[in-house]
Motif scaffolding. Structure first.
Motif, PDB file in Angstrom:
ATOM      1  N   THR A 162      -6.622 -10.299  -0.348  1.00  7.59           N
ATOM      2  CA  THR A 162      -6.919  -9.164  -1.226  1.00  7.59           C
ATOM      3  C   THR A 162      -8.239  -8.501  -0.829  1.00  7.59           C
ATOM      4  O   THR A 162      -8.371  -7.280  -0.876  1.00  7.59           O
ATOM      5  N   GLY A 179      -2.290 -11.847  -7.720  1.00  9.78           N
ATOM      6  CA  GLY A 179      -2.552 -13.236  -7.350  1.00  9.78           C
ATOM      7  C   GLY A 179      -1.614 -14.238  -7.981  1.00  9.78           C
ATOM      8  O   GLY A 179      -1.290 -15.255  -7.390  1.00  9.78           O
ATOM      9  N   TRP A 202       2.569  -7.314  -6.797  1.00 11.98           N
ATOM     10  CA  TRP A 202       3.015  -8.525  -6.100  1.00 11.98           C
ATOM     11  C   TRP A 202       2.943  -8.308  -4.591  1.00 11.98           C
ATOM     12  O   TRP A 202       3.449  -7.310  -4.069  1.00 11.98           O
ATOM     13  N   TRP A 203       2.338  -9.240  -3.931  1.00 13.11           N
ATOM     14  CA  TRP A 203       2.340  -9.260  -2.462  1.00 13.11           C
ATOM     15  C   TRP A 203       1.778 -10.599  -2.016  1.00 13.11           C
ATOM     16  O   TRP A 203       1.483 -11.457  -2.851  1.00 13.11           O
ATOM     17  N   GLN A 204       1.665 -10.800  -0.699  1.00 12.71           N
ATOM     18  CA  GLN A 204       1.234 -12.090  -0.137  1.00 12.71           C
ATOM     19  C   GLN A 204       0.365 -11.855   1.102  1.00 12.71           C
ATOM     20  O   GLN A 204       0.428 -10.769   1.693  1.00 12.71           O
TER      21      GLN A 204
HETATM   22  C1  6R9 Z   1      -2.080 -11.233  -2.609  1.00 12.56           C
HETATM   23  C2  6R9 Z   1      -1.951 -12.723  -2.710  1.00 12.56           C
HETATM   24  C3  6R9 Z   1       0.750 -15.008  -2.486  1.00 12.56           C
HETATM   25  C4  6R9 Z   1       1.474 -15.609  -3.677  1.00 12.56           C
HETATM   26  C5  6R9 Z   1       2.826 -14.989  -3.935  1.00 12.56           C
HETATM   27  C6  6R9 Z   1       3.001 -15.280  -5.407  1.00 12.56           C
HETATM   28  C7  6R9 Z   1       1.613 -15.085  -5.964  1.00 12.56           C
HETATM   29  C8  6R9 Z   1       0.587 -12.787  -5.917  1.00 12.56           C
HETATM   30  C9  6R9 Z   1       1.469 -11.896  -7.690  1.00 12.56           C
HETATM   31  C10 6R9 Z   1       1.979 -13.198  -7.545  1.00 12.56           C
HETATM   32  C11 6R9 Z   1       3.279 -12.923  -9.422  1.00 12.56           C
HETATM   33  C12 6R9 Z   1       1.920 -11.118  -8.813  1.00 12.56           C
HETATM   34  N1  6R9 Z   1       1.402 -13.726  -6.437  1.00 12.56           N
HETATM   35  N2  6R9 Z   1       0.606 -11.676  -6.668  1.00 12.56           N
HETATM   36  N3  6R9 Z   1       2.880 -13.713  -8.412  1.00 12.56           N
HETATM   37  N4  6R9 Z   1       2.831 -11.685  -9.640  1.00 12.56           N
HETATM   38  N5  6R9 Z   1       1.467  -9.880  -9.046  1.00 12.56           N
HETATM   39  O1  6R9 Z   1      -2.102 -13.293  -3.771  1.00 12.56           O
HETATM   40  O2  6R9 Z   1      -1.676 -13.382  -1.545  1.00 12.56           O
HETATM   41  O3  6R9 Z   1      -2.921 -15.576  -1.625  1.00 12.56           O
HETATM   42  O4  6R9 Z   1      -1.023 -15.182   0.018  1.00 12.56           O
HETATM   43  O5  6R9 Z   1      -0.585 -15.487  -2.412  1.00 12.56           O
HETATM   44  O6  6R9 Z   1       0.741 -15.359  -4.869  1.00 12.56           O
HETATM   45  O7  6R9 Z   1       3.399 -16.613  -5.593  1.00 12.56           O
HETATM   46  O8  6R9 Z   1       3.806 -15.578  -3.117  1.00 12.56           O
HETATM   47  P1  6R9 Z   1      -1.613 -14.954  -1.333  1.00 12.56           P
END
Ligand code: 6R9
Length: 659
Positions: free
Chosen positions: A310, A386, A412-414
């Motif tokens: 992020t 997150g 939501w993202w990763q």
């Molecule tokens: C950007 C980030 C990814 C994992 C993802 C999920 C969780 C992130 C979310 C969410 C629900 C959201 N996640 N954003 N779950 N709603 N808005 O967090 O990247 O640290 O790689 O984590 O976080 O499980 O698969 P990262």
């Protein structure tokens, strides 16, 4: 997990965008249609928001899936796009970063000053023998030099790998070794919780464990004593003395930009590789679209650490490519007191705030009266990232921070996706509290059952991505096989079932509600199997948080002789709640019934423990794996990514005394 995930909750509240925001929004509803019509043309148009020195020949090369190439043949320099071009456009005096140190010291960095610093750092790295393709580790506190170091690497084509300041020697040493890095950029220390916290000793020890590192560049932040080796060079004696002239060279669109390690649930950390053109296109576009950034008037603040994706995408590359003015804060939210975040919003008149559910729930625990003391009227868009945001936390955020007026975008993202994939658009979407709503224009997300069939509205299953996207990871550094196995072998062409379609498996559970809006339900690894029902951690946690006495909750499945697994909940009460003796017992009983009433008897926790803290990563995610160890009376697994190592002792000893 078998076929589907139970859909236990329903939410009817919905919040349409404010009319003035909708009328002036950067991105309107037609973007969805445009992207659906011709996805690649849509992304090509977004790529044109950047400055390319050589145009691409092909938008996407997907001839060797799942290894994607975006904007093939195109060339650009990322640092030029994030810095020089704004200065050339006459915006040199515009503030890029309002930096706020934890002790209260401040710095204002304009785009011209940023250009000078990035150019100097690029010259220094070049003098130290760093060339395009080399890897540089960055282990810094949240100071402007962190962004400068990343941009300087990008400027000369070196691939950076940022490690959270405060990660252990072991974590740093394995990452140096895996990336085969040549240089480390660090600081003597940084301020956390009112005290200088040393970083250099960790680097010294990690560097001594490998023979990869040739030079260590050290920023002086705290002035604390440091041991010195012949590899060390002070930043102020090198970078700040270097020539401020540096001409950015263009790099191929697929040139490696950074490697960021994600710990995953088990095994060795994965080095997620991101490249240049597609990554910048999507971070820049999503920052413009999801936050509705108006660079001439907005003050943007993302509270993430630079060591998390992020921080990469929404402090450095997205906002700077858009010429934003942003706030960067070094420290913790409760130093010197629990109003620090709101004091910063008030002081800099922050208009867009991007933070994590963990912080929102912490603020709920601390009480509504704290944000109420500050003028937060400058805020117009609120973001969350997150973890799933519980509906009640969403409502609290909009009410107490957004004055019942601002849109809340749950994004939501990763690390792997590089940029936001699923989110409301603040000027378009009537958002539902707790839902990330729909895939952004140009993104194709779906929820499938274990046969890769799209589930109907009302159903739950696995979140997948059906089409490649510009900022997608290109591989796991040095391990194509693991890349294939982790993300592409569960469904579709890369799986044993085969098929024509390459389907990306995100590892998250999700459901579609009756309108088709998407709800994220937590990691698939955390799903609980209770008497044959797949129950998501998120729904039970959200039910607990919907009780007025609860600020935060984490649930896990623990082995149970009759139900297979049983639900065990760890719950943090809100600040004003009495939990002593019988009151605590009564609350636990009430909470168990509350969950049963909200979600049905199948979701009633077997056990609820009242705790003061939960184990979290540095990016604020609850580490349910460790709670499972506690619930099943095992010794704790790997704790190296835990933010605060005393938390587990606190939970375990609290439980012992409670028994
Ligand atoms: C950007 C980030 C990814 C994992 C993802 C999920 C969780 C992130 C979310 C969410 C629900 C959201 N996640 N954003 N779950 N709603 N808005 O967090 O990247 O640290 O790689 O984590 O976080 O499980 O698969 P990262």
């Amino acid at each position: 997990m078998s076929e589907t995930l139970e859909n236990l909750s329903s939410e009817t509240r919905q919040f349409p965008p404010p009319a003035d925001l909708a009328a002036n929004a950067n991105v309107k509803a037609d973007a969805y249609e445009e992207a659906a019509g011709d996805r690649l043309a849509f992304w090509a148009k977004q790529a044109e928001r950047l400055a390319w020195t050589k145009p691409w020949d092909q938008v996407l090369d997907w001839s060797n899936p799942p290894f994607a190439k975006w904007f093939v043949g195109g060339e650009l320099n990322i640092a030029y796009n994030c810095v020089d071009r704004h200065v050339e456009a006459g915006l040199g005096d515009k503030v890029a970063i309002h930096w706020e140190g934890e002790p209260g010291d401040t710095r204002t960095v304009t785009y011209s000053e940023l250009l000078k610093l990035v150019s100097q750092a690029a010259n220094t790295l070049t003098e130290l023998g760093v060339t395009a393709g080399d890897r540089v580790m960055i282990y810094l506190p949240m100071i402007p030099e962190a962004a400068v170091a990343m941009l300087a690497c990008a400027r000369i084509g070196a691939t950076h790998s940022v490690v959270f300041g405060g990660f252990s020697v072991e974590a740093l040493a394995t990452r140096i070794e895996d990336a085969a890095a040549k240089v480390v950029i660090t600081a003597d220390g940084g301020y956390r919780r009112g005290k200088p916290s040393a970083l250099k000793p960790t680097v010294d020890e990690a560097v001594s464990r490998t023979d990869r590192i040739e030079h260590v560049l050290v920023v002086r932040r705290t002035g604390q004593d440091v041991a010195w080796t012949d590899k060390d060079k002070w930043w102020h004696e090198t970078v700040e003395q270097a020539s401020p002239e540096h001409k950015a060279q263009p790099f191929d669109s697929e040139h490696p930009l950074f490697i960021l390690y994600t710990s995953g649930t088990t095994g060795k950390p994965k080095g997620i590789l991101h490249t240049t053109g597609g990554y910048l296109t999507q971070t820049s576009y999503t920052h413009h679209a999801v936050f509705d950034l108006k660079p001439e008037s907005d003050v943007y603040w993302c509270t993430a650490d630079i060591g998390w994706v992020t921080g990469h995408s929404y402090i450095v590359y997205g906002p700077l490519s858009n010429g934003a003015t942003q706030v960067m804060y070094e420290g913790t939210p409760d130093t010197p007191d629990r109003g620090r975040f709101w004091q910063i919003v008030d002081k800099y008149k922050v208009s867009i705030l991007y933070t994590a559910p963990t912080l929102i729930r912490t603020m709920m625990k601390w009480g509504d009266d704290i944000p109420a003391k500050y003028d937060l009227s400058s805020l117009r868009v609120l973001g969350s990232v997150g973890e799933p945001i519980n509906p009640e936390a969403w409502i609290w955020y909009r009410k107490n921070v957004g004055h019942e007026r601002t849109p809340v975008v749950d994004t939501w993202w990763q690390t792997e996706t590089g940029a936001i994939m699923i989110s409301p658009l603040p000027g378009v979407t009537a958002a539902k509290p707790g839902s990330a709503m729909t895939a952004l224009p140009g993104i194709s997300a779906d929820v499938v059952d274990d046969q890769a069939q799209s589930v109907p509205n009302g159903g739950g299953g696995f979140l997948v991505l059906r089409e490649p996207w510009p900022s997608m990871l290109r591989t796991i550094w040095g391990d194509d096989q693991r890349f294939l196995e982790t993300y592409w072998s569960r469904f579709g062409a890369g799986s044993s079932a085969g098929g024509d379609e390459w389907i990306y498996f995100a590892g998250d559970g999700a459901k579609k509600d009756s309108d088709g809006a998407l709800w994220l339900l937590g990691r698939v690894d955390d799903v609980m199997l209770v008497s044959g029902h797949n129950i998501s951690t998120t729904e039970v946690e959200s039910a607990l948080v919907s009780h007025p006495s609860v600020a935060e909750a984490a649930v896990v499945g623990a082995t149970d002789p009759t139900t297979g697994q049983a639900i065990v909940a760890f719950t943090i009460p809100r600040g004003n709640v009495d939990t002593a003796g019988d009151a605590g017992e009564a609350l636990i009983k009430e909470l168990r019934n509350h969950v049963a009433k909200t979600l049905g008897p199948i979701a009633k926790p077997r056990q609820i423990m009242l705790v003061a803290e939960l184990p979290k990563t540095r990016s604020g995610k609850i580490m349910r794996r460790l709670l499972r160890d506690v619930a099943e009376n095992r010794s704790l697994g790997d704790v190296t990514t835990l933010q605060d190592s005393t938390v587990m002792d606190l939970i375990s000893s609290g439980l012992k005394t409670a028994k």
